[in-house]
Design an enzyme around this catalytic site. Structure first.
Site, mmCIF file in Angstrom:
data_model
loop_
_atom_site.group_PDB
_atom_site.id
_atom_site.type_symbol
_atom_site.label_atom_id
_atom_site.label_comp_id
_atom_site.label_asym_id
_atom_site.label_seq_id
_atom_site.Cartn_x
_atom_site.Cartn_y
_atom_site.Cartn_z
ATOM 1 N N ASP A 165 0.808 -1.223 0.000
ATOM 2 C CA ASP A 165 0.000 0.000 0.000
ATOM 3 C C ASP A 165 0.844 1.278 0.000
ATOM 4 O O ASP A 165 2.065 1.232 0.199
ATOM 5 C CB ASP A 165 -0.956 0.000 1.206
ATOM 6 C CG ASP A 165 -0.307 -0.538 2.485
ATOM 7 O OD1 ASP A 165 0.934 -0.535 2.571
ATOM 8 O OD2 ASP A 165 -1.043 -0.961 3.385
ATOM 9 N N ASN B 280 -7.792 -2.631 13.799
ATOM 10 C CA ASN B 280 -9.188 -2.935 13.462
ATOM 11 C C ASN B 280 -9.289 -4.186 12.577
ATOM 12 O O ASN B 280 -10.327 -4.441 11.981
ATOM 13 C CB ASN B 280 -9.829 -1.732 12.756
ATOM 14 C CG ASN B 280 -9.081 -1.351 11.477
ATOM 15 O OD1 ASN B 280 -8.130 -2.017 11.090
ATOM 16 N ND2 ASN B 280 -9.522 -0.286 10.827
ATOM 17 N N HIS C 218 -7.403 -4.759 9.848
ATOM 18 C CA HIS C 218 -7.066 -4.562 8.432
ATOM 19 C C HIS C 218 -5.785 -5.296 8.042
ATOM 20 O O HIS C 218 -4.904 -5.549 8.866
ATOM 21 C CB HIS C 218 -7.025 -3.069 8.042
ATOM 22 C CG HIS C 218 -5.838 -2.288 8.494
ATOM 23 N ND1 HIS C 218 -5.910 -0.945 8.779
ATOM 24 C CD2 HIS C 218 -4.532 -2.632 8.695
ATOM 25 C CE1 HIS C 218 -4.712 -0.514 9.132
ATOM 26 N NE2 HIS C 218 -3.860 -1.518 9.091
ATOM 27 N N GLU D 103 -9.749 -1.949 4.944
ATOM 28 C CA GLU D 103 -10.427 -1.653 6.199
ATOM 29 C C GLU D 103 -11.664 -2.549 6.365
ATOM 30 O O GLU D 103 -12.119 -3.158 5.385
ATOM 31 C CB GLU D 103 -10.840 -0.170 6.206
ATOM 32 C CG GLU D 103 -9.665 0.807 6.053
ATOM 33 C CD GLU D 103 -8.817 0.971 7.316
ATOM 34 O OE1 GLU D 103 -8.596 -0.024 8.034
ATOM 35 O OE2 GLU D 103 -8.357 2.097 7.569
HETATM 36 C C1 F6R Z 1 1.387 -1.491 5.991
HETATM 37 C C2 F6R Z 1 0.215 -2.344 6.121
HETATM 38 C C3 F6R Z 1 -0.613 -2.318 7.365
HETATM 39 C C4 F6R Z 1 0.209 -2.613 8.627
HETATM 40 C C5 F6R Z 1 -0.662 -2.556 9.878
HETATM 41 C C6 F6R Z 1 0.130 -2.780 11.147
HETATM 42 O O1 F6R Z 1 1.989 -1.676 4.744
HETATM 43 O O2 F6R Z 1 -0.080 -3.048 5.211
HETATM 44 O O3 F6R Z 1 -1.653 -3.263 7.243
HETATM 45 O O4 F6R Z 1 0.797 -3.874 8.511
HETATM 46 O O5 F6R Z 1 -1.308 -1.326 9.951
HETATM 47 O O6 F6R Z 1 1.034 -1.741 11.304
HETATM 48 P P1 F6R Z 1 2.141 -1.734 12.477
HETATM 49 O O7 F6R Z 1 3.078 -2.824 12.156
HETATM 50 O O8 F6R Z 1 2.772 -0.383 12.386
HETATM 51 O O9 F6R Z 1 1.389 -1.969 13.744
#
Ligand code: F6R
Length: 237
Positions: free
Chosen positions: A67, A136, A138, A143
Site C-alpha cells: 500500500d 481494526n 485490516h 479496512e
Molecule cells: C502497511 C500495512 C498495514 C500494517 C498494519 C500494522 O503496509 O499493510 O496493514 O501492517 O497497519 O502496522 P504496524 O506494524 O505499524 O502496527
C-alpha cells in the site's frame, strides 16, 4: 495456520528474517509482497545484515508493496516509498526496477491501481506475502467491510487507522485520509503468507482474527482460509 511463538519484537525480527531467507534461497526468481509499519522493521534490518554478509541476495527478487498513502511525494519521510528505501531497499542488492510501490501521487489513481494489479498478474503470484495486522483487523489498507474479492483499489482510511498511524506524522491532521492498497483477493492469491503480529495491544484483535467468525467486518479473518500461512507472534493465542 502454523504458529511460531516468539518472546518479543527482537525474536520476531530474527525468526521472520530466517523464514524469508530460506524462501529467498530456495526460489530461483522470488516474488515477494512487502508490508510497512513498525512490525517488520526488525525483519528488514536483519535481512539487510544477511545481505551485506552475503548470506542472501536480492538480485533475482521482485517485490510488490501492499500500500501507499494518497498525496505524499515519494521523498516525503512519511510515505511508504521513503520507508522502504530507508528500511530495506537502500541496504540490499535489489534492482530498483524490480521494486514496485503504488504511486500515491498519480494523476489518475484508479488507473494506477489497475496498472499495479495488471503488473502483479503478469509477473506471477506472490511466492511469499508478508503481512502485518491493523488494530481494526485490516491487512494492507483493506479496512473493515472491504470485499474479500477486492483487487488493488483506492480506500478511505478509518478513524482507527488514522489514529494508529498518527505516531509517524508531525500531527494527526497530517495523516492522509486516503490510500491505495492491494486488495484482499490479490493478497489471498499469494502462494504463501508470513503473518507478523507483535505487541499486547494487538491481542484482542488477533483472537478474533484467528478464532472468530470469518467476516468482512474483520478483514484478516479470511486468513483462516489460506492454505499456506505462518503466523509469527509474541502473543498467546
Ligand atoms: C502497511 C500495512 C498495514 C500494517 C498494519 C500494522 O503496509 O499493510 O496493514 O501492517 O497497519 O502496522 P504496524 O506494524 O505499524 O502496527
Amino acid at each position: 495456520m502454523k504458529v511460531i511463538k516468539v518472546k518479543n519484537s527482537d525474536e520476531l525480527g530474527v525468526s521472520a528474517a530466517e523464514f524469508v531467507s530460506e524462501r529467498l534461497m530456495s526460489l530461483e526468481k522470488p516474488i515477494i509482497g512487502l508490508a510497512t509499519g513498525s512490525t517488520p522493521e526488525k525483519l528488514y534490518a536483519n535481512l539487510i545484515k544477511k545481505c551485506q554478509s552475503k548470506e542472501i541476495s536480492f538480485k533475482n527478487v521482485t517485490t510488490f508493496n501492499l500500500d501507499e498513502y494518497v498525496g505524499l511525494a515519494q521523498d516525503d519521510p512519511t510515505s511508504y516509498h521513503y520507508y522502504m528505501d530507508k528500511n530495506l531497499f537502500n541496504g540490499i542488492d535489489i534492482k530498483r526496477e524490480n521494486t514496485h510501490v503504488l504511486d500515491g501521487e498519480a494523476e489518475d489513481l484508479q488507473k494506477e491501481c489497475d496498472h499495479f494489479e495488471r503488473l502483479i498478474q503478469e509477473t506471477g503470484k506472490m511466492d511469499l506475502q508478508i503481512l502485518g495486522l491493523g488494530l481494526n483487523g485490516h491487512i494492507g489498507f483493506n479496512e473493515p467491510g472491504t470485499s474479500f474479492n477486492s483487487r488493488t483499489h483506492i480506500v478511505e482510511l478509518s478513524e482507527t487507522t488514522i489514529k494508529a498511524n498518527a505516531r509517524f506524522f508531525p500531527t494527526i491532521q497530517d495523516v492522509p485520509t486516503k490510500a491505495l492498497t492491494m486488495g484482499i483477493g490479490t493478497i489471498m492469491e499469494a502462494k504463501e503468507i508470513l503473518f507478523l503480529v507483535q505487541g499486547e495491544h494487538k491481542a484482542e484483535i488477533l483472537q478474533k482474527v484467528v478464532h472468530g467468525k470469518v467476516t468482512e467486518g474483520v478483514p484478516a479473518s479470511i486468513l483462516q482460509r489460506h492454505p499456506n500461512i505462518t503466523l509469527i507472534t509474541d502473543i498467546d493465542i
